[in-house]
Write a protein that holds these residues in place. Structure first.
Motif, PDB file in Angstrom:
ATOM      1  N   MET A   1      16.682 -61.243 -16.529  1.00  0.00           N
ATOM      2  CA  MET A   1      17.886 -61.635 -17.268  1.00  0.00           C
ATOM      3  C   MET A   1      17.567 -62.886 -18.105  1.00  0.00           C
ATOM      4  O   MET A   1      17.099 -63.869 -17.567  1.00  0.00           O
ATOM      5  CB  MET A   1      18.984 -61.945 -16.245  1.00  0.00           C
ATOM      6  CG  MET A   1      20.310 -62.234 -16.843  1.00  0.00           C
ATOM      7  SD  MET A   1      21.657 -62.043 -15.633  1.00  0.00           S
ATOM      8  CE  MET A   1      21.580 -63.577 -14.740  1.00  0.00           C
ATOM      9  N   THR A   2      17.739 -62.820 -19.404  1.00  0.00           N
ATOM     10  CA  THR A   2      17.578 -64.026 -20.211  1.00  0.00           C
ATOM     11  C   THR A   2      18.950 -64.551 -20.595  1.00  0.00           C
ATOM     12  O   THR A   2      19.891 -63.792 -20.743  1.00  0.00           O
ATOM     13  CB  THR A   2      16.760 -63.770 -21.475  1.00  0.00           C
ATOM     14  OG1 THR A   2      17.450 -62.823 -22.276  1.00  0.00           O
ATOM     15  CG2 THR A   2      15.372 -63.274 -21.143  1.00  0.00           C
ATOM     16  N   ARG A 138      28.722 -58.448 -13.331  1.00  0.00           N
ATOM     17  CA  ARG A 138      28.531 -59.537 -12.358  1.00  0.00           C
ATOM     18  C   ARG A 138      28.335 -60.932 -12.985  1.00  0.00           C
ATOM     19  O   ARG A 138      29.015 -61.881 -12.584  1.00  0.00           O
ATOM     20  CB  ARG A 138      27.375 -59.189 -11.432  1.00  0.00           C
ATOM     21  CG  ARG A 138      27.275 -60.140 -10.287  1.00  0.00           C
ATOM     22  CD  ARG A 138      26.441 -59.570  -9.178  1.00  0.00           C
ATOM     23  NE  ARG A 138      26.141 -60.636  -8.238  1.00  0.00           N
ATOM     24  CZ  ARG A 138      25.165 -60.595  -7.380  1.00  0.00           C
ATOM     25  NH1 ARG A 138      24.387 -59.553  -7.320  1.00  0.00           N
ATOM     26  NH2 ARG A 138      24.965 -61.605  -6.569  1.00  0.00           N
ATOM     27  N   PRO A 139      27.434 -61.087 -13.968  1.00  0.00           N
ATOM     28  CA  PRO A 139      27.250 -62.437 -14.510  1.00  0.00           C
ATOM     29  C   PRO A 139      28.522 -63.016 -15.128  1.00  0.00           C
ATOM     30  O   PRO A 139      28.734 -64.230 -15.096  1.00  0.00           O
ATOM     31  CB  PRO A 139      26.169 -62.266 -15.579  1.00  0.00           C
ATOM     32  CG  PRO A 139      25.775 -60.849 -15.605  1.00  0.00           C
ATOM     33  CD  PRO A 139      26.527 -60.095 -14.572  1.00  0.00           C
ATOM     34  N   VAL A 140      29.375 -62.132 -15.638  1.00  0.00           N
ATOM     35  CA  VAL A 140      30.619 -62.617 -16.260  1.00  0.00           C
ATOM     36  C   VAL A 140      31.650 -62.929 -15.176  1.00  0.00           C
ATOM     37  O   VAL A 140      32.328 -63.960 -15.214  1.00  0.00           O
ATOM     38  CB  VAL A 140      31.152 -61.568 -17.275  1.00  0.00           C
ATOM     39  CG1 VAL A 140      32.392 -62.085 -17.988  1.00  0.00           C
ATOM     40  CG2 VAL A 140      30.066 -61.219 -18.294  1.00  0.00           C
ATOM     41  N   LEU A 141      31.708 -62.042 -14.203  1.00  0.00           N
ATOM     42  CA  LEU A 141      32.614 -62.240 -13.066  1.00  0.00           C
ATOM     43  C   LEU A 141      32.305 -63.547 -12.348  1.00  0.00           C
ATOM     44  O   LEU A 141      33.198 -64.268 -11.920  1.00  0.00           O
ATOM     45  CB  LEU A 141      32.408 -61.065 -12.107  1.00  0.00           C
ATOM     46  CG  LEU A 141      33.485 -60.703 -11.119  1.00  0.00           C
ATOM     47  CD1 LEU A 141      34.717 -60.253 -11.856  1.00  0.00           C
ATOM     48  CD2 LEU A 141      32.979 -59.560 -10.236  1.00  0.00           C
ATOM     49  N   GLU A 142      31.037 -63.858 -12.235  1.00  0.00           N
ATOM     50  CA  GLU A 142      30.636 -65.047 -11.481  1.00  0.00           C
ATOM     51  C   GLU A 142      30.608 -66.297 -12.341  1.00  0.00           C
ATOM     52  O   GLU A 142      30.256 -67.376 -11.869  1.00  0.00           O
ATOM     53  CB  GLU A 142      29.268 -64.804 -10.824  1.00  0.00           C
ATOM     54  CG  GLU A 142      29.361 -63.707  -9.768  1.00  0.00           C
ATOM     55  CD  GLU A 142      28.066 -63.502  -8.996  1.00  0.00           C
ATOM     56  OE1 GLU A 142      27.008 -64.006  -9.449  1.00  0.00           O
ATOM     57  OE2 GLU A 142      28.134 -62.840  -7.947  1.00  0.00           O
ATOM     58  N   GLY A 143      30.936 -66.174 -13.617  1.00  0.00           N
ATOM     59  CA  GLY A 143      30.985 -67.356 -14.478  1.00  0.00           C
ATOM     60  C   GLY A 143      29.613 -67.835 -14.922  1.00  0.00           C
ATOM     61  O   GLY A 143      29.476 -68.941 -15.431  1.00  0.00           O
ATOM     62  N   VAL A 144      28.585 -66.999 -14.743  1.00  0.00           N
ATOM     63  CA  VAL A 144      27.246 -67.378 -15.204  1.00  0.00           C
ATOM     64  C   VAL A 144      27.161 -67.248 -16.724  1.00  0.00           C
ATOM     65  O   VAL A 144      26.433 -67.973 -17.392  1.00  0.00           O
ATOM     66  CB  VAL A 144      26.177 -66.476 -14.527  1.00  0.00           C
ATOM     67  CG1 VAL A 144      24.791 -66.710 -15.105  1.00  0.00           C
ATOM     68  CG2 VAL A 144      26.168 -66.739 -13.026  1.00  0.00           C
ATOM     69  N   ALA A 145      27.915 -66.303 -17.256  1.00  0.00           N
ATOM     70  CA  ALA A 145      27.904 -66.073 -18.705  1.00  0.00           C
ATOM     71  C   ALA A 145      29.298 -65.667 -19.161  1.00  0.00           C
ATOM     72  O   ALA A 145      30.118 -65.208 -18.365  1.00  0.00           O
ATOM     73  CB  ALA A 145      26.918 -64.960 -19.055  1.00  0.00           C
ATOM     74  N   ASP A 146      29.545 -65.853 -20.456  1.00  0.00           N
ATOM     75  CA  ASP A 146      30.807 -65.405 -21.051  1.00  0.00           C
ATOM     76  C   ASP A 146      30.671 -63.996 -21.608  1.00  0.00           C
ATOM     77  O   ASP A 146      31.658 -63.289 -21.766  1.00  0.00           O
ATOM     78  CB  ASP A 146      31.210 -66.363 -22.172  1.00  0.00           C
ATOM     79  CG  ASP A 146      31.364 -67.771 -21.645  1.00  0.00           C
ATOM     80  OD1 ASP A 146      32.361 -68.032 -20.946  1.00  0.00           O
ATOM     81  OD2 ASP A 146      30.465 -68.608 -21.880  1.00  0.00           O
ATOM     82  N   VAL A 147      29.439 -63.650 -21.965  1.00  0.00           N
ATOM     83  CA  VAL A 147      29.186 -62.284 -22.437  1.00  0.00           C
ATOM     84  C   VAL A 147      27.836 -61.829 -21.905  1.00  0.00           C
ATOM     85  O   VAL A 147      26.859 -62.580 -21.941  1.00  0.00           O
ATOM     86  CB  VAL A 147      29.250 -62.196 -23.985  1.00  0.00           C
ATOM     87  CG1 VAL A 147      28.225 -63.071 -24.674  1.00  0.00           C
ATOM     88  CG2 VAL A 147      29.079 -60.742 -24.463  1.00  0.00           C
ATOM     89  N   ALA A 148      27.805 -60.609 -21.365  1.00  0.00           N
ATOM     90  CA  ALA A 148      26.553 -60.026 -20.869  1.00  0.00           C
ATOM     91  C   ALA A 148      26.266 -58.781 -21.690  1.00  0.00           C
ATOM     92  O   ALA A 148      27.131 -57.908 -21.847  1.00  0.00           O
ATOM     93  CB  ALA A 148      26.684 -59.675 -19.389  1.00  0.00           C
ATOM     94  N   ILE A 149      25.054 -58.714 -22.223  1.00  0.00           N
ATOM     95  CA  ILE A 149      24.684 -57.678 -23.203  1.00  0.00           C
ATOM     96  C   ILE A 149      23.584 -56.802 -22.617  1.00  0.00           C
ATOM     97  O   ILE A 149      22.580 -57.317 -22.093  1.00  0.00           O
ATOM     98  CB  ILE A 149      24.184 -58.352 -24.503  1.00  0.00           C
ATOM     99  CG1 ILE A 149      25.256 -59.304 -25.048  1.00  0.00           C
ATOM    100  CG2 ILE A 149      23.784 -57.301 -25.550  1.00  0.00           C
ATOM    101  CD1 ILE A 149      24.762 -60.244 -26.147  1.00  0.00           C
TER     102      ILE A 149
END
Ligand code: UPG
Ligand code: 3PG
Length: 275
Positions: A1-2, A138-149
């Motif tokens: 994941m970048t 998951r990354p958006v749900l967990e607040g790691v990112a605002d958008v996951a592509i």
């Protein structure tokens, strides 16, 4: 994941997280965060049923919305039969307009007093691999990112030479510092807040490039996440080349609009500092 933010730093550990954990992302009672899948679809009758059924199996998804963008085939009926909520443009308005329609319809269905649904945009030609967009949530749900592509594996039969992709990537890098691997990828999970910050969306096929630039410039965080997806790639025939020409045109319009707007913003900023 970048991962990147507006400063263009990459690498999960090197980066600040987007936000603190969102209140809606807990699993407690009515605060379970829900996700709406939005599928812009033009003439996808052949593949939309399996995409809808597959998307319904993604954890947290309680709404699959197909926006029929003026199809001339049976996309609407087939999608409805597979369990999607369907809205229809009476004439073809392009993918970007279908995304805006989809987000507006989801907002109407978000419940008062509950966090707005996360928006998971996917294409209508993913067939039964649509469920493999689940890792974007998951990354958006967990607040790691605002958008996951989504990062897609190499697609058999794809005939591109990387011209449109390279143009979009270079522009995103020049304007934000981030060099996405697949700048045109439209499979994206995004918060309502970030989606609103990115609207109005760039038109047509410029939507992904414009959205990424706008989000990163406003300090939102993006990640690219590998997803095992199969779609109908454009071949190297006349139809494929025409499609790429339209993509190139829309991507250039999105980039140039943002260059001009960026230049105007900096003139305005300089004037404010002077006075
Ligand atoms: O006028 C249109 C044309 C297409 N679509 C839908 O948009 C999605 C993507 O279209 P597709 O023909 O599959 O385009 P591709 O070139 O394969 O798409 C790649 O490149 C696009 C950007 O150029 C991204 O939007 C896509 O996510 C990405 O898979 C599909 O669900 C289409 O049915 C519309 O809603 N309206
Ligand atoms: O086939 C693709 O990947 C897209 O249509 C973009 O075209 P490109 O490969 O020429 O950038």
């Amino acid at each position: 994941m970048t991962q990147t933010n507006a400063l263009g730093r990459t690498g999960v550990n090197a980066l600040p997280v987007a936000k603190t954990r969102r209140p809606g992302s807990t699993r407690q009672g009515k605060n379970v965060q829900r996700v709406a899948v939005i599928i812009p679809a033009k003439d996808e009758a052949e593949r939309i049923a399996s995409a809808v059924r597959s998307a319904r199996a993604i954890p947290h998804v309680d709404l699959v919305l197909v926006v029929d963008d003026g199809s001339e085939d049976d996309t609407s009926n087939v999608a409805r039969g597979a369990g999607a909520v369907v809205v229809r443009h009476s004439h073809n308005r392009g993918k970007s307009a279908a995304m805006e329609t989809g987000a507006a319809v989801v907002a109407m269905r978000d419940a008062d007093g509950r966090p707005p649904r996360l928006l998971l945009f996917i294409d209508g030609d993913l067939g039964d691999t649509a469920v493999n967009t689940a890792p974007l949530v998951r990354p958006v749900l967990e607040g790691v990112a605002d958008v996951a592509i989504a990062l897609l594996p190499k697609q058999p039969g794809a005939g591109g030479r990387g011209i449109v992709v390279g143009t979009a990537r270079k522009a995103i890098q020049a304007m934000t510092g981030w060099s996405p691997k697949q700048p045109l990828s439209g499979m994206r999970c995004i918060t309502r807040e970030a989606f609103e910050a990115a609207t109005p969306l760039a038109k047509g096929w410029g939507v992904e490039t414009g959205m990424t630039i706008d989000l990163l410039r406003r300090g939102y965080v993006a990640v690219e996440v590998p997803c095992d997806l199969r779609h109908r790639p454009s071949a190297n025939d006349l139809k494929g080349q025409m499609h790429r020409a339209a993509q190139y045109r829309d991507v250039l319009v999105a980039i140039n609009f943002r260059k001009v707007r960026g230049a105007m913003d900096s003139v305005r900023h300089t004037n404010q500092v002077r006075h």
